[in-house]
Design a protein around this motif. Sequence first.
Motif, PDB file in Angstrom:
ATOM      1  N   LYS A  62     -39.647 -26.675 -10.881  1.00 39.47           N
ATOM      2  CA  LYS A  62     -39.206 -27.521 -11.291  1.00 39.47           C
ATOM      3  C   LYS A  62     -37.748 -26.484 -12.509  1.00 39.47           C
ATOM      4  O   LYS A  62     -36.888 -27.237 -12.342  1.00 39.47           O
ATOM      5  N   ALA A  63     -37.767 -25.715 -12.302  1.00 38.70           N
ATOM      6  CA  ALA A  63     -36.336 -24.562 -12.817  1.00 38.70           C
ATOM      7  C   ALA A  63     -35.274 -24.320 -11.859  1.00 38.70           C
ATOM      8  O   ALA A  63     -34.372 -24.809 -12.298  1.00 38.70           O
ATOM      9  N   LEU A  64     -35.656 -24.612 -10.829  1.00 40.09           N
ATOM     10  CA  LEU A  64     -34.793 -24.656  -9.511  1.00 40.09           C
ATOM     11  C   LEU A  64     -34.068 -25.942  -9.553  1.00 40.09           C
ATOM     12  O   LEU A  64     -33.070 -26.251  -9.526  1.00 40.09           O
ATOM     13  N   GLU A  65     -35.144 -26.867  -9.899  1.00 36.78           N
ATOM     14  CA  GLU A  65     -34.287 -28.182  -9.724  1.00 36.78           C
ATOM     15  C   GLU A  65     -33.304 -29.171 -10.782  1.00 36.78           C
ATOM     16  O   GLU A  65     -32.568 -29.200 -10.804  1.00 36.78           O
ATOM     17  N   SER A  66     -33.434 -27.984 -12.085  1.00 34.85           N
ATOM     18  CA  SER A  66     -32.893 -27.818 -13.174  1.00 34.85           C
ATOM     19  C   SER A  66     -32.040 -27.249 -12.394  1.00 34.85           C
ATOM     20  O   SER A  66     -30.019 -28.095 -13.466  1.00 34.85           O
TER      21      SER A  66
END
Length: 263
Positions: A62-66
């Motif tokens: 999720k952090a990488l997507e953000s």
Amino acid sequence: MDDDGYGELKLDLLGSWRLRQDGVVVHVATRQQRLIAALAIKGPRLRSYLVGLLWPEYPDSKALESLRVSVHLTSRQVPGLIVNEGRLLSLSDRVEVDVNRIREHARTLGQPGTVAGAASLLGELRDAPLLPGWYEDWVVFEQSRLQQDRLQIFTDIAARSLTLGDYGTAGAAAEAAVGIEPLYENAVGLLIRAELQRGNPGAALRAYERYRQQLQGDMGLLPAEPVRELLAPVLERRERVAKERLVPAGDPWLGGKPVLNNF
């Protein structure tokens, strides 16, 4: 500066977050602001570092997507601002960042021809906190680091201005340093010296008394001898005047006790 068709970009992090392109303020969302600020302060960083810095509470995916979305939106809104080299992201070196400019100015302060810049640098830094209202751990750390930089810069300006006979700038810079760290002996000494050189012994004495009282109250210590020696003539005169204000009583009914001479 070669702008590659993207225009002049300036990023302010002191006082408030503000991005300008050719003098026009560019409004970007908070998520993009945090990414841009991180790259401006930290320099080029791997994506894995940035996701841990900016989204520590998120799972990696999720952090990488953000991060991916933030980079995409920023690049679409302000082309050329972020340099995307795959795993490595950086802010374009075309972007003028106020923190970097001021630190570079501070590094050249002692060089010939930079005397006039001291007052300007003092004005820029005096009331310019880094990203006020931002409370992420990494920002708080950078705020503390800049505060120490400001303390050193103010002290350097005061010392250099005092040497050059610019007592007004010296006093203002020393006062700014004392405002950050009231018990910093070097800054207090510079403030006292500047006020004495300006012919303000009363202001010098008040600065000394504030320092003495706080030092004694907080740490149970008295000012060091070098600080006391700066004010030795003023302190001696104060004691002499106090003694002269006491005169022997002339009337027997006073029992020979001294009274204050109010004349």
